[in-house]
Write an enzyme that holds these catalytic residues in place. Structure first.
Site, short mmCIF file in Angstrom:
data_model
loop_
_atom_site.label_atom_id
_atom_site.label_comp_id
_atom_site.label_asym_id
_atom_site.label_seq_id
_atom_site.Cartn_x
_atom_site.Cartn_y
_atom_site.Cartn_z
N ARG A 59 0.66 -1.22 0.07
CA ARG A 59 -0.11 0.06 0.08
C ARG A 59 0.77 1.31 0.19
O ARG A 59 0.63 2.26 -0.63
CB ARG A 59 -0.92 0.05 1.34
N GLU A 82 13.19 -21.72 22.42
CA GLU A 82 13.91 -20.45 22.01
C GLU A 82 14.26 -19.74 23.49
O GLU A 82 13.49 -19.58 24.24
CB GLU A 82 12.89 -19.55 21.13
N HIS A 123 4.86 -26.75 12.99
CA HIS A 123 6.14 -27.08 12.81
C HIS A 123 6.22 -28.45 13.64
O HIS A 123 6.90 -29.33 13.04
CB HIS A 123 7.06 -26.22 13.37
N LYS A 168 8.97 -20.45 24.44
CA LYS A 168 9.89 -19.13 24.37
C LYS A 168 10.52 -19.01 25.65
O LYS A 168 9.93 -19.36 26.53
CB LYS A 168 9.11 -18.13 23.87
N ARG A 184 19.31 -33.42 15.45
CA ARG A 184 19.13 -32.10 16.04
C ARG A 184 18.95 -31.51 14.84
O ARG A 184 19.91 -31.25 14.00
CB ARG A 184 20.42 -32.01 16.90
N LYS A 194 22.82 -42.16 20.96
CA LYS A 194 23.26 -42.35 22.44
C LYS A 194 23.31 -44.17 22.56
O LYS A 194 22.39 -44.75 22.69
CB LYS A 194 22.50 -41.68 23.31
N LEU A 218 27.22 -38.07 14.14
CA LEU A 218 27.32 -37.60 12.98
C LEU A 218 27.09 -36.18 13.09
O LEU A 218 25.75 -35.69 12.94
CB LEU A 218 26.21 -38.14 11.75
N TYR A 254 14.44 -39.96 32.19
CA TYR A 254 15.45 -39.32 32.06
C TYR A 254 16.99 -39.89 32.27
O TYR A 254 17.21 -40.72 33.03
CB TYR A 254 15.28 -38.10 32.93
C1 BG6 Z 1 7.81 -19.24 13.31
C2 BG6 Z 1 7.14 -18.83 14.63
O1 BG6 Z 1 7.05 -20.04 12.55
O2 BG6 Z 1 9.07 -19.96 13.86
C3 BG6 Z 1 8.21 -17.90 15.65
O3 BG6 Z 1 6.10 -17.75 14.10
C4 BG6 Z 1 9.42 -18.70 15.79
O4 BG6 Z 1 7.70 -17.63 16.68
C5 BG6 Z 1 10.03 -19.28 14.47
O5 BG6 Z 1 10.52 -17.92 16.34
C6 BG6 Z 1 11.25 -20.18 14.71
O6 BG6 Z 1 11.66 -20.48 13.38
P1 BG6 Z 1 13.19 -20.89 13.43
O7 BG6 Z 1 13.73 -21.29 11.94
O8 BG6 Z 1 14.04 -19.61 13.88
O9 BG6 Z 1 13.64 -21.99 14.31
#
Ligand code: BG6
Length: 480
Positions: free
Chosen positions: A46, A211, A235, A332, A366, A376, A395, A476
């Site tokens: 826009r 995160e 995800h 988070k 990972r 492991k 690896l 664990y």
């Molecule tokens: C996004 C989320 O889809 O994925 C975010 O909206 C998150 O909150 C992100 O931080 C994480 O992605 P990556 O690739 O950094 O692990």
């Protein structure tokens, strides 16, 4: 001629996603010579911007290095910016004109847009901007795909009325990650895993996402969705399907997605006893950032009960997996950045070693940081000792594939859109099932507003999560 072969249109060109991800990704693909020759780019939004202004806002994210100035110039020469609204016919006619200027070409539309304008924009694309003749049109969309089963279905119906499924590319960027793509090869390209990949041998599977930072000013957006919609329903569930699915008859995108959907259909909605929800509070001993709890973010509504952490145990009710907990855990403002899959195998039968010495085998994939697959396993403590100890077959990609540059998830996925490969994109029936699984839980949270368990910024999350994991079958070992 001078025409383009492909025109890539970025709708929402002035937004965050465009400048941080889409423009940089297109630049890297262009720089590395991966795009089809004669691909042109049109930004649309826009604001009345010049291309120079768009360039300025993207540049900090493009990571161009000395020596690339010429190439960068070339890239922006192929770019154009068109200003227009998201609902006016005239503006989309203008956009279509701009595309037609480049001759007859395939068209890609990337919708880096808020959901509020999704419907009008797609209607306008369909009415005014589709490619003609033998040229194709592809539409790339990203979450949020609605916020529950009903709203997602509504959006799906809207899109299905306008576009064919082959024209729709629903991004889940986790499907563009190296280790997520590797799951298929690991499982179906190795003889050794297939016979143990089942309820007879697997004790639990943990899929985690952590995160080390909080909402970072995105609190307004985040609070409407919460961690379940932001990370788990998309995800982590996508990873689960790749871990759990049967071997597809081929590697075609339809065969693979048929198997993925079957897994999802075998997953009942989680019961509340198998859910732990958390929300971070500030760490009083932390720095400016970590002293701030979720509710201290001024963009978060007061008293919000939106979870920033969740552990949910799902079960796949089929012959292979019945009874095996799939533990999805994400949060988070935790102690580290990590995403991984941990397949924990059952105890050794008829253990002959001193009690407690032998630990369960684990296969760990990972995803990030530092991609790795490691197993492991128990080994004799080297030397004169006669004890066993836990060790690893390791690896780690950084050491094994030192010289391979790992592309960003978006690079792979955008290239897939050009190539017409939908393997790593979410089909509408997968999306439907993903929402079906989580919608009762999401509605329960919205209605009952259960207070999430507090955890401190920078911690491992609520201990209730560890208790849930142990109760459902995870054992664990060490400090994990
Ligand atoms: C996004 C989320 O889809 O994925 C975010 O909206 C998150 O909150 C992100 O931080 C994480 O992605 P990556 O690739 O950094 O692990």
């Amino acid at each position: 001629g001078h025409g383009a072969s492909h025109v890539f249109v970025i709708l929402g060109a002035s937004g965050d996603l465009a400048k941080k991800k889409i423009y940089p990704t297109l630049w890297w693909l262009f720089r590395d010579g991966l795009l089809p020759p004669k691909t042109h780019f049109i930004g649309y939004a826009r604001s009345n911007l010049t291309l120079e202004e768009v360039k300025k806002s993207c540049l900090p994210h493009m990571k161009a290095v000395a020596g690339e100035e010429g190439k960068l110039k070339e890239f922006f020469k192929l770019n154009e910016y068109v200003a227009g609204s998201y609902d006016k016919t005239e503006d989309f006619q203008k956009l279509n004109k701009a595309i037609e200027q480049r001759g007859s070409c395939n068209r890609l539309f990337y919708l880096a847009l808020p959901p509020s304008v999704f419907e009008t924009v797609t209607l306008n694309i369909k009415a005014l901007c589709m490619a003609k003749g033998d040229k194709w049109t592809r539409i790339v969309v990203e979450k949020p795909f609605g916020r529950d089963l009903e709203s997602s279905n509504q959006l799906s119906r809207h899109l299905a009325a306008l576009f064919k499924e082959e024209e729709l590319y629903r991004i889940d960027h986790y499907l563009g990650k190296e280790m997520v793509q590797n799951l298929m090869v690991l499982r179906f390209g190795n003889r050794i895993f297939s016979p143990i990949w089942n309820r007879e041998n697997v004790a639990s599977i943990v899929i985690s996402f952590k995160e080390p930072f909080g909402t970072q000013g995105r609190g307004g957006y985040f609070d409407e969705f919460g961690i379940l919609r932001d990370v788990m329903q998309n995800h982590l569930l996508q990873i689960l399907t790749l871990v759990a699915m049967e071997k597809p008859p081929s590697t075609s995108s339809e065969d693979i997605r048929n198997e993925k959907v079957k897994v999802l259909r075998s997953i009942p909605c989680p019961s509340m006893d198998n859910v732990v929800l958390g929300q971070y509070v500030g760490n009083p001993h932390g720095d400016n950032e970590t002293r701030m709890g979720y509710l201290d973010d001024t963009t978060v509504p007061k008293g919000s009960v939106t979870p920033t952490f969740a552990t949910v145990v799902l079960y796949v009710k089929n012959e292979r997996w019945d009874g095996v907990p799939f533990i999805l855990r994400c949060g988070k403002a935790l102690n580290e950045r990590k995403a991984e899959v941990r397949v924990q195998f059952k105890d050794v039968a008829g253990d002959i070693f001193p009690a407690g010495e032998v630990k369960r085998n684990e296969l760990v994939i990972r995803v990030q940081p530092s991609e790795a697959i490691y197993m492991k396993m128990m080994a004799k403590t080297p030397g004169m000792s006669i004890n066993c100890e836990e060790s690893e077959l390791d690896l780690t990609y950084g050491s094994r594939y030192r010289d391979v540059k790992m592309p960003d998830a978006y690079e792979r996925l955008l290239l897939d859109v050009f190539m017409g490969s939908q393997i790593h994109f979410v089909r509408s029936d997968e999306l439907f099932e993903a929402w079906r699984i989580f919608t009762p839980l999401l509605h329960y949270i919205e209605k009952e507003k259960p207070k999430p368990i507090e955890y401190t910024y920078g911690s491992r999350g609520p201990t209730e999560s560890d208790q849930l994991m142990t109760r459902t079958g995870f054992s664990y070992t060490g400090s994990y």
